[in-house]
Motif scaffolding. Structure first.
Motif, PDB file in Angstrom:
ATOM      1  N   TYR A  62       0.812  -1.225   0.000  1.00 48.67           N
ATOM      2  CA  TYR A  62       0.000   0.000   0.000  1.00 48.67           C
ATOM      3  C   TYR A  62       0.840   1.268   0.000  1.00 48.67           C
ATOM      4  O   TYR A  62       0.380   2.302  -0.485  1.00 48.67           O
ATOM      5  CB  TYR A  62      -0.922   0.006   1.230  1.00 48.67           C
ATOM      6  CG  TYR A  62      -2.114  -0.893   1.084  1.00 48.67           C
ATOM      7  CD1 TYR A  62      -3.310  -0.422   0.568  1.00 48.67           C
ATOM      8  CD2 TYR A  62      -2.040  -2.229   1.457  1.00 48.67           C
ATOM      9  CE1 TYR A  62      -4.411  -1.257   0.435  1.00 48.67           C
ATOM     10  CE2 TYR A  62      -3.131  -3.076   1.331  1.00 48.67           C
ATOM     11  CZ  TYR A  62      -4.313  -2.581   0.808  1.00 48.67           C
ATOM     12  OH  TYR A  62      -5.395  -3.411   0.667  1.00 48.67           O
ATOM     13  N   GLY A  64       4.459   1.177  -0.728  1.00 48.05           N
ATOM     14  CA  GLY A  64       5.584   1.045  -1.640  1.00 48.05           C
ATOM     15  C   GLY A  64       6.933   1.108  -0.955  1.00 48.05           C
ATOM     16  O   GLY A  64       7.930   1.483  -1.596  1.00 48.05           O
ATOM     17  N   ARG A 208      -5.745   5.941   1.676  1.00 47.96           N
ATOM     18  CA  ARG A 208      -5.770   6.439   0.289  1.00 47.96           C
ATOM     19  C   ARG A 208      -4.538   7.297  -0.009  1.00 47.96           C
ATOM     20  O   ARG A 208      -3.984   7.247  -1.098  1.00 47.96           O
ATOM     21  CB  ARG A 208      -7.037   7.261   0.048  1.00 47.96           C
ATOM     22  CG  ARG A 208      -8.340   6.512   0.273  1.00 47.96           C
ATOM     23  CD  ARG A 208      -8.445   5.264  -0.566  1.00 47.96           C
ATOM     24  NE  ARG A 208      -9.722   4.590  -0.363  1.00 47.96           N
ATOM     25  CZ  ARG A 208      -9.977   3.353  -0.777  1.00 47.96           C
ATOM     26  NH1 ARG A 208      -9.043   2.649  -1.387  1.00 47.96           N
ATOM     27  NH2 ARG A 208     -11.160   2.812  -0.546  1.00 47.96           N
ATOM     28  N   GLN A 211      -1.645   4.998  -0.674  1.00 47.46           N
ATOM     29  CA  GLN A 211      -1.688   4.446  -2.025  1.00 47.46           C
ATOM     30  C   GLN A 211      -1.278   5.491  -3.058  1.00 47.46           C
ATOM     31  O   GLN A 211      -0.630   5.159  -4.060  1.00 47.46           O
ATOM     32  CB  GLN A 211      -3.096   3.930  -2.319  1.00 47.46           C
ATOM     33  CG  GLN A 211      -3.478   2.732  -1.461  1.00 47.46           C
ATOM     34  CD  GLN A 211      -4.916   2.295  -1.679  1.00 47.46           C
ATOM     35  OE1 GLN A 211      -5.315   1.955  -2.787  1.00 47.46           O
ATOM     36  NE2 GLN A 211      -5.711   2.310  -0.619  1.00 47.46           N
ATOM     37  N   ALA A 212      -1.642   6.743  -2.825  1.00 46.79           N
ATOM     38  CA  ALA A 212      -1.215   7.807  -3.730  1.00 46.79           C
ATOM     39  C   ALA A 212       0.304   7.971  -3.699  1.00 46.79           C
ATOM     40  O   ALA A 212       0.949   8.161  -4.741  1.00 46.79           O
ATOM     41  CB  ALA A 212      -1.889   9.121  -3.344  1.00 46.79           C
ATOM     42  N   ARG A 214       2.401   5.591  -3.007  1.00 50.43           N
ATOM     43  CA  ARG A 214       2.946   4.424  -3.700  1.00 50.43           C
ATOM     44  C   ARG A 214       2.942   4.637  -5.216  1.00 50.43           C
ATOM     45  O   ARG A 214       3.917   4.305  -5.899  1.00 50.43           O
ATOM     46  CB  ARG A 214       2.101   3.199  -3.355  1.00 50.43           C
ATOM     47  CG  ARG A 214       2.512   1.916  -4.088  1.00 50.43           C
ATOM     48  CD  ARG A 214       1.397   0.893  -4.003  1.00 50.43           C
ATOM     49  NE  ARG A 214       0.191   1.342  -4.692  1.00 50.43           N
ATOM     50  CZ  ARG A 214      -1.007   0.784  -4.555  1.00 50.43           C
ATOM     51  NH1 ARG A 214      -1.168  -0.239  -3.736  1.00 50.43           N
ATOM     52  NH2 ARG A 214      -2.047   1.247  -5.220  1.00 50.43           N
ATOM     53  N   GLU A 215       1.873   5.199  -5.734  1.00 52.12           N
ATOM     54  CA  GLU A 215       1.765   5.383  -7.177  1.00 52.12           C
ATOM     55  C   GLU A 215       2.684   6.484  -7.700  1.00 52.12           C
ATOM     56  O   GLU A 215       3.347   6.322  -8.718  1.00 52.12           O
ATOM     57  CB  GLU A 215       0.309   5.711  -7.552  1.00 52.12           C
ATOM     58  CG  GLU A 215      -0.678   4.596  -7.245  1.00 52.12           C
ATOM     59  CD  GLU A 215      -0.357   3.317  -7.995  1.00 52.12           C
ATOM     60  OE1 GLU A 215       0.124   3.402  -9.142  1.00 52.12           O
ATOM     61  OE2 GLU A 215      -0.578   2.230  -7.429  1.00 52.12           O
ATOM     62  N   ASN A 216       2.731   7.612  -6.992  1.00 51.76           N
ATOM     63  CA  ASN A 216       3.587   8.723  -7.433  1.00 51.76           C
ATOM     64  C   ASN A 216       3.791   9.669  -6.255  1.00 51.76           C
ATOM     65  O   ASN A 216       2.922  10.495  -5.951  1.00 51.76           O
ATOM     66  CB  ASN A 216       2.946   9.461  -8.620  1.00 51.76           C
ATOM     67  CG  ASN A 216       3.921  10.391  -9.314  1.00 51.76           C
ATOM     68  OD1 ASN A 216       4.636  11.153  -8.665  1.00 51.76           O
ATOM     69  ND2 ASN A 216       3.955  10.350 -10.641  1.00 51.76           N
ATOM     70  N   ASP A 217       4.949   9.534  -5.593  1.00 52.66           N
ATOM     71  CA  ASP A 217       5.176  10.344  -4.398  1.00 52.66           C
ATOM     72  C   ASP A 217       5.341  11.823  -4.714  1.00 52.66           C
ATOM     73  O   ASP A 217       5.005  12.683  -3.898  1.00 52.66           O
ATOM     74  CB  ASP A 217       6.384   9.817  -3.627  1.00 52.66           C
ATOM     75  CG  ASP A 217       7.637   9.756  -4.481  1.00 52.66           C
ATOM     76  OD1 ASP A 217       7.529   9.864  -5.715  1.00 52.66           O
ATOM     77  OD2 ASP A 217       8.727   9.584  -3.903  1.00 52.66           O
ATOM     78  N   GLY A 280      -0.759  -5.318  -2.046  1.00 47.22           N
ATOM     79  CA  GLY A 280      -1.765  -4.272  -2.137  1.00 47.22           C
ATOM     80  C   GLY A 280      -3.173  -4.750  -1.846  1.00 47.22           C
ATOM     81  O   GLY A 280      -4.148  -4.074  -2.181  1.00 47.22           O
TER      82      GLY A 280
END
Length: 351
Positions: A62, A64, A208, A211-212, A214-217, A280
């Motif tokens: 979740y 990264g 949330r 997770q954001a 993880r996707e693009n810090d 995840g």
């Protein structure tokens, strides 16, 4: 009501729902459905590992963050309650004091590591956590006056959880309700509550944001989220959960030691369970733990039985000999990664 309990995080797969229900009911009635010391020990280990692996998935799947220090917090919790019970005697006060001490120390250590190291790139952070975990392993092995050294330490637990305690006379569904059964249900219920708590966390606004990140810090920080603070908070949260898993493990085994809690082999098992089940998703932790735990405890016996049944057939008995179970376990892991690159849960949800 069910939607509130699982925080709206539905399995989203009919097969996965059935499997999870089977696992839940199997663990809930394990003392009566699977009688025997070994079966109960396997069920208790599964409960503890679900908490440990699911908490690590919050960090890896979740957020990264790749950390090799998760079992360090597992060990801190176990040693906290073990040292407290050894020093103060088998009382619930000692259990509470050891639990609080282990959880607080885990949070402090995680906060220090996070604030000082989470600004660096992922691989360097991983190496730092590996170094710190190795330091704690050496420390636990060397401080024999406190931790029992490499031999570990055995201790007494409250009488309610000891095998000598009997809750009722006679048997219930063919099983004596003694302290061992009570200890199992303590492990089971606390593990279930902690898992539901983790579901609530990952489905909250805090989850949330993780997770954001993880996707693009970079984008997450551009939106006003303090990435280092969130990562550190996540590290502290999973450290506390891992410490609680360590407490449950220590109370069940009535023993703790470097090999039982701080070994890097346990960290590798945690990684395998997360990958097999699916990163995840906390349900993936459940599936991964059940599959790998059953394989570790029963695959060797199953292969031995099969080898004896196929005696006389060319090559086959040698290929599936009991002492080759680790080879076949490795092959099963490679096949699972190849055919389920997103994990078993990910594949089931795709279908």
């Amino acid at each position: 009501m069910l939607n509130w309990i699982i925080s709206g995080d539905h399995p989203r797969s009919r097969i996965l729902t059935i499997v999870l229900l089977v696992v839940l009911l199997g663990l809930a009635f394990a003392p009566f459905v699977f009688p025997g010391t070994r079966s109960l020990a396997v069920a208790a280990r599964i409960c503890v590992l679900i908490v440990l692996v699911a908490s690590y998935d919050i960090l890896l799947g979740y957020t990264g963050i790749v950390s090799f220090a998760h079992t360090m917090f597992f060990g801190i919790g176990a040693y906290g309650v073990a040292i407290s019970l050894n020093a103060l005697g088998p009382s619930w006060g000692a259990v509470g004091l050891g639990t609080v001490a282990g959880v607080l120390l885990s949070i402090v250590v995680a906060a220090v590591i996070g604030l000082l190291s989470l600004r660096v790139r992922a691989i360097f952070f991983s190496m730092i956590t590996l170094a710190v975990a190795s330091f704690f392993l050496i420390l636990a092995s060397q401080l024999s006056w406190l931790t029992g050294g490499e031999d570990g330490m055995s201790f007494s637990i409250p009488r309610l959880l000891s095998p000598a305690f009997k809750l009722v006379d006679g048997e219930v569904l063919g099983q004596k309700i003694n302290g061992r059964i009570i200890a199992y249900y303590l492990v089971f219920l606390v593990s279930l509550l902690l898992f539901l708590f983790m579901l609530r966390v990952v489905n909250s606004p805090f989850g949330r944001v993780l997770q954001a990140i993880r996707e693009n810090d970079f984008r997450a920080e551009a939106l006003g989220n303090r990435v280092v603070i969130y990562r550190t908070a996540a590290s502290c949260l999973v450290a506390a959960l891992a410490a609680l898993a360590g407490v449950l493990n220590a109370l069940w085994l009535r023993y703790t030691g470097p090999d039982a809690t701080l070994s890097f082999a346990i960290m590798l098992d945690v990684l395998l369970m997360v990958v097999i089940g699916g990163m995840g998703t906390l349900y993936g932790a459940v599936i991964g733990v059940v599959i790998l735990s059953l394989a570790q405890f029963y695959l060797q016996d199953l292969m031995g039985t099969a080898s004896e049944a196929l005696a006389g057939i060319l090559i086959l008995p040698e290929l599936i000999a009991a002492d080759r179970w680790m080879l076949w376990l490795g092959i099963l892991f490679v096949l699972s990664v190849y055919f389920f690159p997103t994990g078993i849960v990910g594949k089931l949800r795709e279908r």
